[in-house]
Motif scaffolding. Structure first.
Motif, mmCIF file in Angstrom:
data_model
loop_
_atom_site.group_PDB
_atom_site.id
_atom_site.type_symbol
_atom_site.label_atom_id
_atom_site.label_comp_id
_atom_site.label_asym_id
_atom_site.label_seq_id
_atom_site.Cartn_x
_atom_site.Cartn_y
_atom_site.Cartn_z
ATOM 1 N N UNK A 80 5.114 -5.090 8.266
ATOM 2 C CA UNK A 80 4.870 -4.839 6.843
ATOM 3 C C UNK A 80 4.200 -3.480 6.643
ATOM 4 N N UNK A 81 3.250 -3.160 7.491
ATOM 5 C CA UNK A 81 2.539 -1.879 7.361
ATOM 6 C C UNK A 81 3.448 -0.686 7.658
ATOM 7 N N UNK A 82 4.470 -0.898 8.483
ATOM 8 C CA UNK A 82 5.377 0.204 8.826
ATOM 9 C C UNK A 82 6.149 0.696 7.607
ATOM 10 N N UNK A 83 6.243 -0.141 6.566
ATOM 11 C CA UNK A 83 7.002 0.235 5.371
ATOM 12 C C UNK A 83 6.308 1.320 4.558
ATOM 13 N N UNK A 84 5.072 1.635 4.927
ATOM 14 C CA UNK A 84 4.399 2.741 4.255
ATOM 15 C C UNK A 84 5.054 4.073 4.614
ATOM 16 N N UNK A 85 5.689 4.144 5.808
ATOM 17 C CA UNK A 85 6.312 5.392 6.258
ATOM 18 C C UNK A 85 7.810 5.244 6.518
ATOM 19 N N UNK A 86 8.294 4.024 6.615
ATOM 20 C CA UNK A 86 9.692 3.787 6.928
ATOM 21 C C UNK A 86 10.357 2.986 5.819
ATOM 22 N N UNK A 87 11.677 3.087 5.761
ATOM 23 C CA UNK A 87 12.407 2.451 4.680
ATOM 24 C C UNK A 87 12.552 0.950 4.862
ATOM 25 N N UNK A 88 12.698 0.513 6.134
ATOM 26 C CA UNK A 88 12.985 -0.910 6.358
ATOM 27 C C UNK A 88 12.223 -1.419 7.569
ATOM 28 N N UNK A 89 11.998 -2.737 7.578
ATOM 29 C CA UNK A 89 11.394 -3.427 8.714
ATOM 30 C C UNK A 89 12.045 -4.809 8.795
ATOM 31 N N UNK A 90 12.416 -5.216 10.013
ATOM 32 C CA UNK A 90 13.186 -6.456 10.182
ATOM 33 C C UNK A 90 12.547 -7.342 11.248
#
Length: 248
Positions: free
Chosen positions: A177-187
């Motif tokens: 969830x936190x990766x979405x601050x810099x990336x478009x998607x997380x799976x």
């Protein structure tokens, strides 16, 4: 060894019969009349079944000095005499190799775009997630606490206690969830090495409410939940299907 359509094993897997599970790491397996201590790649429970008189598929270790010369890759809930058997893969570490193969050959293009660089074990925050595909972090989970298949009357079962090892899962889904601050998607990809009809959580944990809350928060932030089903045989692993999961 692999090809575009399947992950092909370097050597065909060997069929055996699990006699008993000695401990978390060792299964006693009969192969052509001889009994061998074999590595169990899943240290936790495998459904609620008793691992006794259970057909299995094994790979041979390349390490001649290893105490367990074989690794159990899959089990079957069919009778030992039944043919053909339906196999359930239990090697959670191998699941990432299968996912990587199908990511790289473009077979999962509805989930992630083709032609992206596929990187393994990428550090994110305090975690190390399984894949970074382009700008999408992808974490693979291989649930085995509940086998969503029908059992025959010959299968022995045991009472299951609540599951309590959820810290790693909570940490990973929060990092996604936190990766979405810099990336478009997380799976979060639920991977089954058999044809699972649709993942559902039926085994309660001791902190079930916390896990549910963290999953819901992550989904609200944009984390996607997907499922992929593979088929394992003595010679290869094939992609059956994959699809997004709507958890409401």
């Amino acid at each position: 060894m692999n090809d575009n359509n399947a992950y092909v094993f370097e050597e065909p897997l060997i069929e055996g019969l699990i006699l008993k599970r000695r401990n978390r790491f060792v299964l006693e397996v009969q192969i052509e009349g001889s009994t061998y201590d074999s590595h169990c790649p899943t240290t936790g429970r495998i459904g609620d079944i008793v691992l006794s008189n259970i057909p299995c598929l094994l790979s041979r270790s390349k390490d001649k000095a290893r105490k367990t010369p074989f690794t159990v890759e899959a089990i079957s809930l069919d009778l030992p005499s039944e043919e053909p058997k339906h196999w359930i893969g239990i090697n959670q570490n191998a699941a990432n190799r299968y996912v990587e193969h199908f990511l790289k050959n473009g077979s999962l293009s509805m989930m992630v775009e083709n032609n992206n660089e596929v990187l393994r074990e990428q550090k994110l925050g305090v975690s190390k997630l399984d894949f970074l595909v382009g700008d999408t972090y992808l974490e693979v989970k291989t649930p085995l606490l509940h086998l969503q298949v029908e059992y025959g009357s010959h299968i022995k079962t045991q009472k299951m206690s609540p599951f309590n090892s959820t810290d790693r899962f909570v940490k990973h889904i929060n990092e996604l969830a936190n990766s979405l601050e810099k990336n478009q998607r997380a799976i979060l990809l639920n991977c089954f090495i058999y044809d699972n009809p649709g993942f559902r959580v039926s085994v309660k944990s001791t902190n079930d409410n916390l896990v549910k809350t963290q999953v819901e928060k992550s989904i609200q932030k944009g984390v996607e939940i997907w499922q992929v089903n593979f088929r394992i045989t003595q010679t290869k692993v094939e992609l059956i299907r994959y699809f997004p999961i709507n958890i409401s």
